[in-house]
Design a protein around this motif. Structure first.
Motif, PDB file in Angstrom:
ATOM      1  N   PRO A 120     -45.479 -60.567 -41.913  1.00  0.00           N
ATOM      2  CA  PRO A 120     -46.605 -60.304 -40.931  1.00  0.00           C
ATOM      3  C   PRO A 120     -48.175 -60.057 -41.377  1.00  0.00           C
ATOM      4  O   PRO A 120     -48.898 -60.580 -40.719  1.00  0.00           O
ATOM      5  CB  PRO A 120     -46.182 -59.072 -40.149  1.00  0.00           C
ATOM      6  N   VAL A 121     -48.254 -59.483 -42.651  1.00  0.00           N
ATOM      7  CA  VAL A 121     -49.607 -59.049 -43.084  1.00  0.00           C
ATOM      8  C   VAL A 121     -50.262 -60.485 -43.058  1.00  0.00           C
ATOM      9  O   VAL A 121     -51.606 -60.739 -43.183  1.00  0.00           O
ATOM     10  CB  VAL A 121     -49.567 -58.552 -44.202  1.00  0.00           C
ATOM     11  N   LEU A 122     -49.673 -61.679 -43.462  1.00  0.00           N
ATOM     12  CA  LEU A 122     -50.440 -62.980 -43.540  1.00  0.00           C
ATOM     13  C   LEU A 122     -51.001 -63.429 -42.447  1.00  0.00           C
ATOM     14  O   LEU A 122     -51.811 -64.075 -42.512  1.00  0.00           O
ATOM     15  CB  LEU A 122     -49.392 -64.070 -44.500  1.00  0.00           C
ATOM     16  N   ARG A 123     -50.421 -63.244 -41.401  1.00  0.00           N
ATOM     17  CA  ARG A 123     -50.590 -63.629 -40.006  1.00  0.00           C
ATOM     18  C   ARG A 123     -52.195 -62.746 -39.606  1.00  0.00           C
ATOM     19  O   ARG A 123     -52.838 -63.153 -39.224  1.00  0.00           O
ATOM     20  CB  ARG A 123     -49.760 -63.250 -38.771  1.00  0.00           C
ATOM     21  N   ASP A 124     -51.967 -61.643 -39.915  1.00  0.00           N
ATOM     22  CA  ASP A 124     -53.028 -60.603 -39.537  1.00  0.00           C
ATOM     23  C   ASP A 124     -54.086 -60.913 -40.529  1.00  0.00           C
ATOM     24  O   ASP A 124     -55.346 -60.780 -40.036  1.00  0.00           O
ATOM     25  CB  ASP A 124     -52.745 -59.278 -39.827  1.00  0.00           C
ATOM     26  N   MET A 125     -53.960 -61.662 -41.573  1.00  0.00           N
ATOM     27  CA  MET A 125     -55.154 -61.679 -42.518  1.00  0.00           C
ATOM     28  C   MET A 125     -55.331 -63.147 -42.584  1.00  0.00           C
ATOM     29  O   MET A 125     -56.135 -63.612 -43.772  1.00  0.00           O
ATOM     30  CB  MET A 125     -54.794 -61.035 -43.896  1.00  0.00           C
ATOM     31  N   GLY A 126     -55.056 -63.970 -42.020  1.00  0.00           N
ATOM     32  CA  GLY A 126     -55.184 -65.515 -41.975  1.00  0.00           C
ATOM     33  C   GLY A 126     -56.374 -65.942 -42.402  1.00  0.00           C
ATOM     34  O   GLY A 126     -56.677 -66.951 -42.981  1.00  0.00           O
ATOM     35  N   HIS A 127     -57.277 -65.366 -41.802  1.00  0.00           N
ATOM     36  CA  HIS A 127     -59.098 -66.053 -42.160  1.00  0.00           C
ATOM     37  C   HIS A 127     -59.630 -65.090 -43.484  1.00  0.00           C
ATOM     38  O   HIS A 127     -60.703 -65.486 -43.709  1.00  0.00           O
ATOM     39  CB  HIS A 127     -59.665 -65.730 -40.737  1.00  0.00           C
ATOM     40  N   ARG A 128     -58.925 -64.286 -43.963  1.00  0.00           N
ATOM     41  CA  ARG A 128     -59.512 -63.731 -45.025  1.00  0.00           C
ATOM     42  C   ARG A 128     -59.426 -64.316 -46.150  1.00  0.00           C
ATOM     43  O   ARG A 128     -58.485 -65.266 -46.400  1.00  0.00           O
ATOM     44  CB  ARG A 128     -58.855 -62.255 -45.200  1.00  0.00           C
ATOM     45  N   ARG A 129     -60.274 -64.314 -47.239  1.00  0.00           N
ATOM     46  CA  ARG A 129     -60.128 -64.795 -48.397  1.00  0.00           C
ATOM     47  C   ARG A 129     -59.179 -64.430 -49.259  1.00  0.00           C
ATOM     48  O   ARG A 129     -58.799 -63.186 -49.300  1.00  0.00           O
ATOM     49  CB  ARG A 129     -61.367 -64.719 -49.253  1.00  0.00           C
TER      50      ARG A 129
END
Ligand SMILES: Nc1ncnc2c1ncn2[C@@H]1O[C@H](COP(=O)(O)OP(=O)(O)OP(=O)(O)O)[C@@H](O)[C@H]1O
Length: 231
Positions: A120-129
């Motif tokens: 789930p963390v990857l959805r939350d951070m989708g736009h982070r480098r």
């Protein structure tokens, strides 16, 4: 099932692996262990096609795989998460995931919901480098990227390396979830004995490029195993 027999590998003139036999079954974690420099990473590279094996056979679900380069191995179903994770630091999380699309037909180029359910963390951070993520998050990204191609085998080279102890448990949970799906054979290189022992169904212990001890967890004595991987 992934089966390799008599696998050898050289770097130039020096032989590093001397006839490795290994089996990894779907729905199981097969743990490759051994002290520093015994050839664990070299074995993973040979299985992934990242460094050509010199000799030996490799079969996936009965199909013999020649000495194929990494891309072709990935197309055959070998997902590889190398040591050090190798994510692209300047690409976003989403773009890092999309690099896995190159291996998929156009119609299948999307990130399956299941990936975000597992991570789930990857959805939350989708736009982070990618480079701004913590070590544990980068490791999750690297595993997720390998899962995009729906591999039959997942090769994980020291996923806990350089990760804080409390995050190691998260990585362990992800590996346990992937194992529970039952359709992926996981080959795990791991130095932390307790972590590996908790997840593994079978072990392959290397010593100087050879198999020193191998077998199913139920058939191996825990202390003998622990002793065999200590310096
Ligand atoms: N590209 C290379 N060229 C020459 N020798 C290499 C190369 N990569 C690794 N080696 C050597 O091959 C041997 C096995 O290395 P390998 O990285 O496979 O071991 P390892 O068990 O994964 O070690 P570690 O636990 O430290 O990651 C070592 O002696 C190493 O120095």
């Amino acid at each position: 099932m992934l089966e390799c027999q008599g696998l050898t590998l050289h770097y130039g003139g020096s032989q590093i692996l001397h006839g490795i036999d290994l089996q990894a079954r779907a729905g199981e974690v097969t743990c490759v262990m051994g002290t520093n420099g015994v050839g664990k990473t070299s074995l993973m590279k040979a299985l992934a096609g990242a460094h050509a094996r010199s000799d030996g056979t490799l079969r996936l679900d009965g199909e013999e795989l020649g000495r194929l380069p990494a891309q072709a191995m990935a197309r055959k179903g070998l997902g590889y998460v190398p040591q050090g994770r190798m994510i692209f630091p300047l690409l976003t999380v989403r773009e890092n995931l999309e690099t896995g699309f190159a291996l998929l037909p156009r119609t299948e180029r999307r990130v399956p919901d299941e990936i975000y359910e597992l991570f789930p963390v990857l959805r939350d951070m989708g736009h982070r480098r990618g480079g701004d993520l913590s070590g544990g998050q980068q490791q999750q990204l690297a595993i997720a990227r390998a899962m995009i191609t729906r591999p039959k085998v997942l090769l994980l080279d020291e996923p806990t390396e350089g990760i804080q102890p409390n995050i190691i448990q998260q990585i362990g949970r992800v590996i346990a979830l992937l194992k529970a799906r039952g359709d992926v054979a996981i080959v795990l290189v791991e130095q932390y004995f307790d972590f590996a022992y908790g997840l593994a169904d079978a072990f392959c212990v290397l010593k100087r490029g050879q198999v020193a001890l191998a077998g199913r967890k139920a058939d191996l004595d825990r202390e003998v195993l622990k002793q065999s991987v200590s310096v």
